[in-house]
Design a protein around this motif. Structure first.
Motif, PDB file in Angstrom:
ATOM      1  N   MET A   1       0.840  -1.188   0.000  1.00  0.00           N
ATOM      2  CA  MET A   1       0.000   0.000   0.000  1.00  0.00           C
ATOM      3  C   MET A   1       0.880   1.246   0.000  1.00  0.00           C
ATOM      4  SD  MET A   1      -2.964  -0.823   2.754  1.00  0.00           S
ATOM      5  CE  MET A   1      -4.311   0.169   2.246  1.00  0.00           C
ATOM      6  N   THR A   2       0.381   2.251  -0.622  1.00  0.00           N
ATOM      7  CA  THR A   2       1.128   3.506  -0.622  1.00  0.00           C
ATOM      8  C   THR A   2       0.863   4.258   0.681  1.00  0.00           C
ATOM      9  OG1 THR A   2      -0.656   4.791  -1.589  1.00  0.00           O
ATOM     10  CG2 THR A   2       0.860   3.672  -3.116  1.00  0.00           C
ATOM     11  N   LEU A   3       1.670   5.259   0.934  1.00  0.00           N
ATOM     12  CA  LEU A   3       1.530   6.058   2.147  1.00  0.00           C
ATOM     13  C   LEU A   3       0.185   6.783   2.160  1.00  0.00           C
ATOM     14  CD1 LEU A   3       2.725   7.150   4.743  1.00  0.00           C
ATOM     15  CD2 LEU A   3       3.821   8.935   3.414  1.00  0.00           C
ATOM     16  N   ALA A   4      -0.237   7.283   1.025  1.00  0.00           N
ATOM     17  CA  ALA A   4      -1.521   7.987   0.934  1.00  0.00           C
ATOM     18  C   ALA A   4      -2.677   7.050   1.277  1.00  0.00           C
ATOM     19  CB  ALA A   4      -1.703   8.577  -0.453  1.00  0.00           C
ATOM     20  N   ALA A   5      -2.616   5.825   0.798  1.00  0.00           N
ATOM     21  CA  ALA A   5      -3.671   4.851   1.091  1.00  0.00           C
ATOM     22  C   ALA A   5      -3.694   4.515   2.574  1.00  0.00           C
ATOM     23  CB  ALA A   5      -3.466   3.590   0.263  1.00  0.00           C
ATOM     24  N   LEU A   6      -2.525   4.389   3.193  1.00  0.00           N
ATOM     25  CA  LEU A   6      -2.469   4.108   4.631  1.00  0.00           C
ATOM     26  C   LEU A   6      -3.041   5.264   5.446  1.00  0.00           C
ATOM     27  CD1 LEU A   6       1.026   2.401   4.995  1.00  0.00           C
ATOM     28  CD2 LEU A   6      -1.216   1.358   5.315  1.00  0.00           C
ATOM     29  N   LEU A   7      -2.725   6.481   5.061  1.00  0.00           N
ATOM     30  CA  LEU A   7      -3.257   7.642   5.775  1.00  0.00           C
ATOM     31  C   LEU A   7      -4.772   7.727   5.629  1.00  0.00           C
ATOM     32  CD1 LEU A   7      -0.571  10.342   4.931  1.00  0.00           C
ATOM     33  CD2 LEU A   7      -0.964   9.220   7.124  1.00  0.00           C
TER      34      LEU A   7
END
Length: 107
Positions: free
Chosen positions: A1-7
């Motif tokens: 997962m990308t950082l944006a998706a995790l946030l």
């Protein structure tokens, strides 16, 4: 997962968690989150002012069993950002140094 998706997932979890009924600390029954109007009626003058100005957002919960009212305030993101962006207050002496002396009054 990308950082944006995790946030995004983290924000979603926090939002859903705020919607879950809380157990009452006194009797253990489930508490119900009040709607805006009912919650505003439960706030005192200071809390109402904070809510109206936008500094703090309050969630108000009422126990179904014993009627206990729980208020949970959190700083609004925009208000927190404004506090960070606001320059510190300066004394009149410091302001005088920056701007220079005032012109004499007109007669």
């Amino acid at each position: 997962m990308t950082l944006a998706a995790l946030l995004l997932a983290g924000r979603l979890v926090l939002r859903l968690r705020r919607q879950l009924p809380l157990p009452c600390p006194d009797c253990g029954q489930k508490m119900v989150r009040l709607d805006r109007e009912a919650a505003f009626a439960q706030l005192d003058v200071r809390e109402r002012t904070e809510q109206l100005v936008g500094d703090v957002l309050y969630e108000v919960w009422r126990c179904r069993g014993c009627g206990r009212v729980d208020k949970r305030g959190r700083a609004h993101e925009l208000a927190a950002a404004a506090r960070v962006a606001t320059p510190p207050a300066t004394s009149p002496t410091e302001a005088h140094r920056r701007r220079g002396p005032r012109p004499p009054p007109r007669s």
